[in-house]
Design a protein around this motif. Sequence first.
Motif, PDB file in Angstrom:
ATOM      1  N   LEU A  20       2.035   9.968 -10.023  1.00  0.00           N
ATOM      2  CA  LEU A  20       1.163  10.056 -11.081  1.00  0.00           C
ATOM      3  C   LEU A  20       0.232  10.973 -11.225  1.00  0.00           C
ATOM      4  O   LEU A  20      -0.185  11.818 -12.245  1.00  0.00           O
ATOM      5  N   ALA A  21      -0.290  11.484  -9.831  1.00  0.00           N
ATOM      6  CA  ALA A  21      -0.968  12.856  -9.847  1.00  0.00           C
ATOM      7  C   ALA A  21      -0.045  14.197  -9.936  1.00  0.00           C
ATOM      8  O   ALA A  21      -0.697  15.082 -10.764  1.00  0.00           O
ATOM      9  N   ARG A  22       0.921  14.133  -9.621  1.00  0.00           N
ATOM     10  CA  ARG A  22       1.816  15.329  -9.762  1.00  0.00           C
ATOM     11  C   ARG A  22       2.249  15.449 -11.328  1.00  0.00           C
ATOM     12  O   ARG A  22       2.242  16.600 -11.738  1.00  0.00           O
ATOM     13  N   ALA A  23       2.138  14.413 -12.073  1.00  0.00           N
ATOM     14  CA  ALA A  23       2.298  14.242 -13.483  1.00  0.00           C
ATOM     15  C   ALA A  23       0.944  14.682 -14.197  1.00  0.00           C
ATOM     16  O   ALA A  23       1.075  14.504 -15.713  1.00  0.00           O
ATOM     17  N   GLU A  24      -0.154  14.783 -13.386  1.00  0.00           N
ATOM     18  CA  GLU A  24      -1.499  15.167 -13.976  1.00  0.00           C
ATOM     19  C   GLU A  24      -2.033  13.834 -14.893  1.00  0.00           C
ATOM     20  O   GLU A  24      -2.848  13.856 -15.628  1.00  0.00           O
ATOM     21  N   LEU A  25      -1.507  12.676 -14.547  1.00  0.00           N
ATOM     22  CA  LEU A  25      -2.038  11.413 -14.984  1.00  0.00           C
ATOM     23  C   LEU A  25      -3.301  10.751 -14.173  1.00  0.00           C
ATOM     24  O   LEU A  25      -4.318  10.321 -14.701  1.00  0.00           O
ATOM     25  N   LEU A  26      -3.214  10.799 -13.007  1.00  0.00           N
ATOM     26  CA  LEU A  26      -4.220  10.731 -12.063  1.00  0.00           C
ATOM     27  C   LEU A  26      -4.750  11.730 -11.293  1.00  0.00           C
ATOM     28  O   LEU A  26      -3.926  12.783 -11.151  1.00  0.00           O
ATOM     29  N   GLN A  27      -5.865  11.452 -10.641  1.00  0.00           N
ATOM     30  CA  GLN A  27      -6.392  12.513  -9.664  1.00  0.00           C
ATOM     31  C   GLN A  27      -7.262  11.643  -8.494  1.00  0.00           C
ATOM     32  O   GLN A  27      -7.685  10.740  -8.856  1.00  0.00           O
ATOM     33  N   THR A  40      -6.942  10.934 -15.476  1.00  0.00           N
ATOM     34  CA  THR A  40      -7.400  12.325 -15.845  1.00  0.00           C
ATOM     35  C   THR A  40      -7.646  12.262 -17.478  1.00  0.00           C
ATOM     36  O   THR A  40      -8.024  13.373 -17.767  1.00  0.00           O
ATOM     37  N   CYS A  41      -7.318  11.399 -18.225  1.00  0.00           N
ATOM     38  CA  CYS A  41      -7.567  11.455 -19.620  1.00  0.00           C
ATOM     39  C   CYS A  41      -7.927  10.142 -20.155  1.00  0.00           C
ATOM     40  O   CYS A  41      -8.205   9.312 -19.666  1.00  0.00           O
ATOM     41  N   ALA A  42      -8.309  10.243 -21.536  1.00  0.00           N
ATOM     42  CA  ALA A  42      -8.750   9.137 -22.135  1.00  0.00           C
ATOM     43  C   ALA A  42      -7.475   8.142 -22.294  1.00  0.00           C
ATOM     44  O   ALA A  42      -6.366   8.485 -22.346  1.00  0.00           O
ATOM     45  N   LEU A  82      -4.488   8.103 -24.647  1.00  0.00           N
ATOM     46  CA  LEU A  82      -3.642   9.142 -24.736  1.00  0.00           C
ATOM     47  C   LEU A  82      -2.469   9.009 -23.662  1.00  0.00           C
ATOM     48  O   LEU A  82      -1.453   9.620 -23.556  1.00  0.00           O
ATOM     49  N   VAL A  83      -2.670   7.747 -22.992  1.00  0.00           N
ATOM     50  CA  VAL A  83      -1.541   7.484 -22.040  1.00  0.00           C
ATOM     51  C   VAL A  83      -0.640   6.681 -22.777  1.00  0.00           C
ATOM     52  O   VAL A  83      -0.649   5.438 -23.341  1.00  0.00           O
ATOM     53  N   THR A  84       0.607   7.155 -22.730  1.00  0.00           N
ATOM     54  CA  THR A  84       1.859   6.320 -23.605  1.00  0.00           C
ATOM     55  C   THR A  84       3.015   6.133 -22.627  1.00  0.00           C
ATOM     56  O   THR A  84       3.005   6.499 -21.379  1.00  0.00           O
ATOM     57  N   LEU A  85       3.767   5.360 -23.238  1.00  0.00           N
ATOM     58  CA  LEU A  85       5.348   4.930 -22.513  1.00  0.00           C
ATOM     59  C   LEU A  85       6.133   6.251 -22.039  1.00  0.00           C
ATOM     60  O   LEU A  85       6.818   6.354 -21.341  1.00  0.00           O
ATOM     61  N   GLU A  86       5.692   7.290 -22.959  1.00  0.00           N
ATOM     62  CA  GLU A  86       6.327   8.550 -22.722  1.00  0.00           C
ATOM     63  C   GLU A  86       6.121   9.229 -21.274  1.00  0.00           C
ATOM     64  O   GLU A  86       6.933   9.502 -20.482  1.00  0.00           O
ATOM     65  N   ASP A  87       4.600   9.122 -20.864  1.00  0.00           N
ATOM     66  CA  ASP A  87       4.329   9.274 -19.656  1.00  0.00           C
ATOM     67  C   ASP A  87       4.654   8.808 -18.669  1.00  0.00           C
ATOM     68  O   ASP A  87       5.108   9.167 -17.871  1.00  0.00           O
ATOM     69  N   VAL A  88       4.901   7.420 -18.946  1.00  0.00           N
ATOM     70  CA  VAL A  88       5.644   6.529 -17.948  1.00  0.00           C
ATOM     71  C   VAL A  88       6.718   6.990 -17.623  1.00  0.00           C
ATOM     72  O   VAL A  88       7.531   7.058 -16.404  1.00  0.00           O
ATOM     73  N   PHE A  89       7.865   7.351 -18.792  1.00  0.00           N
ATOM     74  CA  PHE A  89       9.209   7.573 -18.732  1.00  0.00           C
ATOM     75  C   PHE A  89       9.317   8.890 -17.817  1.00  0.00           C
ATOM     76  O   PHE A  89      10.310   9.047 -17.034  1.00  0.00           O
ATOM     77  N   GLU A 108       0.660  -1.168  -0.014  1.00  0.00           N
ATOM     78  CA  GLU A 108      -0.031   0.157  -0.073  1.00  0.00           C
ATOM     79  C   GLU A 108       0.734   1.296   0.061  1.00  0.00           C
ATOM     80  O   GLU A 108       0.458   2.163  -0.683  1.00  0.00           O
ATOM     81  N   LYS A 109       2.035   1.047   0.789  1.00  0.00           N
ATOM     82  CA  LYS A 109       2.665   2.555   0.835  1.00  0.00           C
ATOM     83  C   LYS A 109       3.414   2.806  -0.510  1.00  0.00           C
ATOM     84  O   LYS A 109       3.460   3.795  -1.029  1.00  0.00           O
ATOM     85  N   GLU A 110       3.959   1.709  -1.240  1.00  0.00           N
ATOM     86  CA  GLU A 110       4.580   1.817  -2.540  1.00  0.00           C
ATOM     87  C   GLU A 110       3.423   2.359  -3.549  1.00  0.00           C
ATOM     88  O   GLU A 110       3.580   3.428  -4.121  1.00  0.00           O
ATOM     89  N   LEU A 111       2.153   1.838  -3.345  1.00  0.00           N
ATOM     90  CA  LEU A 111       1.228   2.289  -4.281  1.00  0.00           C
ATOM     91  C   LEU A 111       0.755   3.653  -4.229  1.00  0.00           C
ATOM     92  O   LEU A 111       0.493   4.614  -4.864  1.00  0.00           O
ATOM     93  N   VAL A 112       0.596   4.149  -2.915  1.00  0.00           N
ATOM     94  CA  VAL A 112       0.362   5.584  -2.552  1.00  0.00           C
ATOM     95  C   VAL A 112       1.416   6.550  -3.144  1.00  0.00           C
ATOM     96  O   VAL A 112       0.886   7.650  -3.500  1.00  0.00           O
ATOM     97  N   LYS A 113       2.564   6.029  -3.061  1.00  0.00           N
ATOM     98  CA  LYS A 113       3.808   6.908  -3.398  1.00  0.00           C
ATOM     99  C   LYS A 113       3.528   7.104  -4.929  1.00  0.00           C
ATOM    100  O   LYS A 113       3.920   8.127  -5.456  1.00  0.00           O
ATOM    101  N   LEU A 114       3.403   5.882  -5.644  1.00  0.00           N
ATOM    102  CA  LEU A 114       3.268   5.801  -7.090  1.00  0.00           C
ATOM    103  C   LEU A 114       2.093   6.676  -7.700  1.00  0.00           C
ATOM    104  O   LEU A 114       2.326   7.576  -8.482  1.00  0.00           O
ATOM    105  N   CYS A 115       0.839   6.423  -7.016  1.00  0.00           N
ATOM    106  CA  CYS A 115      -0.178   7.293  -7.190  1.00  0.00           C
ATOM    107  C   CYS A 115      -0.169   8.735  -7.094  1.00  0.00           C
ATOM    108  O   CYS A 115      -0.483   9.544  -7.814  1.00  0.00           O
ATOM    109  N   ALA A 116       0.769   9.302  -6.064  1.00  0.00           N
ATOM    110  CA  ALA A 116       0.807  10.457  -5.819  1.00  0.00           C
ATOM    111  C   ALA A 116       1.774  11.194  -6.923  1.00  0.00           C
ATOM    112  O   ALA A 116       1.753  12.178  -7.258  1.00  0.00           O
TER     113      ALA A 116
END
Length: 173
Positions: free
Chosen positions: A57-64, A77-79, A82-89, A47-55
Amino acid sequence: MKDDFILGDSALHQRLCAITEILGKFVATAPRPLSISQLTESTGRSEKELVKLCAGLARAELLQPHMAQVPGHWALTCAPDLVTLEDVFRCAMAEHPSEQALSTKAPAPSERHTQRLHRDADLLVTQAAMAINQSVFQHLRQFSLDRLNFSTSVPFPSGSASRYSSRRPSLSL
């Protein structure tokens, strides 16, 4: 046996895999939100790792956060297409500690000349890394996470794509 990793860094490679897995779960269930407990169950990550990852991803405006009334739920946050490996990188690089940040020791006065040479070398390497990253971004942008085969996808509401395209910085080479 030699391990091959993007840019030769196993820690970065592990972050790329983790973020791809997490975003892939959101792409598969979009537009429905996911809870941290659902992610824990489906990924086996803490859970700790997932909360950190989601936070991150939220800073990158991919999740909210999904709703204030239901803490621990996140939504894309988007269709999904539209989520690509560029976003992941980009997310992995933003969270990846640099060697400069790890070294905080101040040089001795007799090392000032050496320090200037190191600074010049760091500048050159930074410029090269920026050029490499732009090239990597350009190639990773071609791989949408909706290529992952998920049968549970629900159509994403229209109108969210414009928020995403205004979020993505333009890369000019």
